[in-house]
Design a protein around this motif. Sequence first.
Motif, short mmCIF file in Angstrom:
data_model
loop_
_atom_site.label_atom_id
_atom_site.label_comp_id
_atom_site.label_asym_id
_atom_site.label_seq_id
_atom_site.Cartn_x
_atom_site.Cartn_y
_atom_site.Cartn_z
N PRO A 99 0.79 -1.24 0.00
CA PRO A 99 0.00 0.00 0.00
C PRO A 99 0.82 1.28 0.00
O PRO A 99 0.42 2.26 -0.64
N GLU A 100 1.94 1.30 0.73
CA GLU A 100 2.75 2.51 0.84
C GLU A 100 4.22 2.14 0.82
O GLU A 100 4.58 0.96 0.77
N ILE A 101 5.10 3.13 0.89
CA ILE A 101 6.54 2.86 0.87
C ILE A 101 6.92 1.96 2.04
O ILE A 101 6.67 2.28 3.20
N ASN A 102 7.52 0.82 1.72
CA ASN A 102 7.95 -0.14 2.75
C ASN A 102 8.99 -1.08 2.12
O ASN A 102 8.67 -2.18 1.68
N PRO A 103 10.25 -0.65 2.08
CA PRO A 103 11.27 -1.44 1.40
C PRO A 103 11.41 -2.87 1.91
O PRO A 103 11.58 -3.81 1.12
N ALA A 104 11.33 -3.06 3.22
CA ALA A 104 11.47 -4.41 3.78
C ALA A 104 10.34 -5.31 3.29
O ALA A 104 10.57 -6.48 2.93
N GLN A 105 9.13 -4.77 3.27
CA GLN A 105 8.00 -5.55 2.79
C GLN A 105 8.10 -5.81 1.30
O GLN A 105 7.74 -6.89 0.81
N ALA A 106 8.59 -4.84 0.54
CA ALA A 106 8.76 -5.02 -0.90
C ALA A 106 9.70 -6.20 -1.19
O ALA A 106 9.42 -7.04 -2.05
N LYS A 107 10.80 -6.24 -0.46
CA LYS A 107 11.76 -7.33 -0.63
C LYS A 107 11.13 -8.67 -0.25
O LYS A 107 11.31 -9.68 -0.95
N ALA A 108 10.38 -8.69 0.87
CA ALA A 108 9.74 -9.93 1.31
C ALA A 108 8.73 -10.42 0.28
O ALA A 108 8.64 -11.63 0.02
N LEU A 109 7.98 -9.51 -0.31
CA LEU A 109 7.00 -9.90 -1.32
C LEU A 109 7.68 -10.44 -2.57
O LEU A 109 7.21 -11.42 -3.17
N ALA A 110 8.78 -9.82 -2.97
CA ALA A 110 9.52 -10.32 -4.13
C ALA A 110 10.07 -11.72 -3.86
O ALA A 110 10.02 -12.61 -4.73
N GLN A 111 10.58 -11.92 -2.65
CA GLN A 111 11.07 -13.26 -2.28
C GLN A 111 9.95 -14.28 -2.34
O GLN A 111 10.12 -15.39 -2.86
N GLU A 112 8.79 -13.91 -1.80
CA GLU A 112 7.65 -14.82 -1.82
C GLU A 112 7.24 -15.17 -3.24
O GLU A 112 6.96 -16.35 -3.56
N LEU A 113 7.21 -14.17 -4.10
CA LEU A 113 6.80 -14.42 -5.48
C LEU A 113 7.78 -15.34 -6.20
O LEU A 113 7.38 -16.23 -6.95
N ILE A 114 9.06 -15.13 -5.96
CA ILE A 114 10.08 -15.94 -6.64
C ILE A 114 10.12 -17.35 -6.07
O ILE A 114 10.14 -18.35 -6.81
N VAL A 115 10.12 -17.46 -4.74
CA VAL A 115 10.32 -18.75 -4.09
C VAL A 115 9.03 -19.58 -4.05
O VAL A 115 9.00 -20.73 -4.48
N LYS A 116 7.96 -19.00 -3.52
CA LYS A 116 6.73 -19.76 -3.31
C LYS A 116 5.88 -19.87 -4.57
O LYS A 116 5.27 -20.91 -4.83
N GLU A 117 5.85 -18.78 -5.34
CA GLU A 117 5.03 -18.79 -6.56
C GLU A 117 5.78 -19.26 -7.79
O GLU A 117 5.19 -19.59 -8.80
#
Length: 392
Positions: free
Chosen positions: A72-90
């Motif tokens: 929803p808003e600027i959050n670099p740590a969450q952005a990285k976590a989401l990218a990791q999730e997309l690459i690894v889990k998805e």
Amino acid sequence: MTIKLVAALAVSLATIAFQSRADVIKVGVIAPMSGPFSAVGQTWEGATKAYQKLNGTTVGKHTIEVVYRDLPEINPAQAKALAQELIVKEGAQYIAGLYFTPDTLAVAALAQEAKVPVVIFNASTSSLLDKSDFLLRTSYTLPQMAVPVAKYALEKNVRSVVTLVSDFGPGLDAEKSFTTAFVAGGGKLLEAIRAPLKTTDFGPLMQRVMALKPDALYVFAPGGPATYAMVKAYNEAGLRTAGVRFLGTAETDEDQLRAIGPDLLGIETGMYYSATHNSALNNALIKAFGEVAPKAIPTVQLANAYDGLHVIYRMVQATDGQRDGVKALASAKGYAWESPRGPVKIDPASRELVQNVYMRVVEKDPSGRFVNREFRTFEMQPDYGRTQNASK
């Protein structure tokens, strides 16, 4: 979890996913689907659906599946976590989206380590693509927009300006590039004002501008509440009445037109796309977009995501669906096509989009809608953030 571990997991999981579902290529989009910038996420989602409505969901034997994660808003740590999730889990082979620069910076190192192409739909700081060989951008940079606006101002005999920008990467890019081009052309900068990113009361700053009596005010805000407040304060401070020109970039995009309306009439901005851009492709896109996302708004973000998915289709075709980030990026470098915004090309050296910049003025169309009318074209503009720096 370290980046190297993420990369190793990504490769192993992607191998499993590829063996079991070789015909499905996942594209993970990190987008503001909720919160103050949710209109952007809705437009991106509508754009990808419209692209697939017009161009199909397959590339060769491969089906392209787009999955979204909310930021929803600027959050670099969450952005990285989401990218990791997309690459690894998805098992996503491509990452896209990313509205803000700080979030994109957080994803860049991961992209470099995992060799996963990242197609940026918005984040516009000029230096971003230097952070990873696997980043490319289908939006714009602020210098790319700011320099043509400065040239236009000089054409209109604007001789003095005040700049007012949000104090973060894109705003500083806009300030520097506009000022460099304007002063080089004989103009005078009276003052450079920087507002904290979350500023919503621009009244005192506009009074400061009024006291300086410039010919024009050049602005940059990140959209949403900040832009609404900036335009309101410009009018309330009497700057329009005093004849101080308001010059900007995305401040009159279609979402702002709906929200602000009459206060934007006559305001001039330089940007690479308007929903009213008159071409067969854009007309078809606007029609398809209205059918698949009737509540979303066709802003510049429509072109960003449409072209972003178009480049991903190109990379899937070039790699025949295989996980090969190096080959994928190589196929995009130098790629030229006809976009809903006009002719575009990915610069092979910088991976930036070279594109037209249109000066636009807000008017009412015959139906009473507020629209951006394009009236001046600066053809195939590069990222001036690079060329200005190189000239020093």
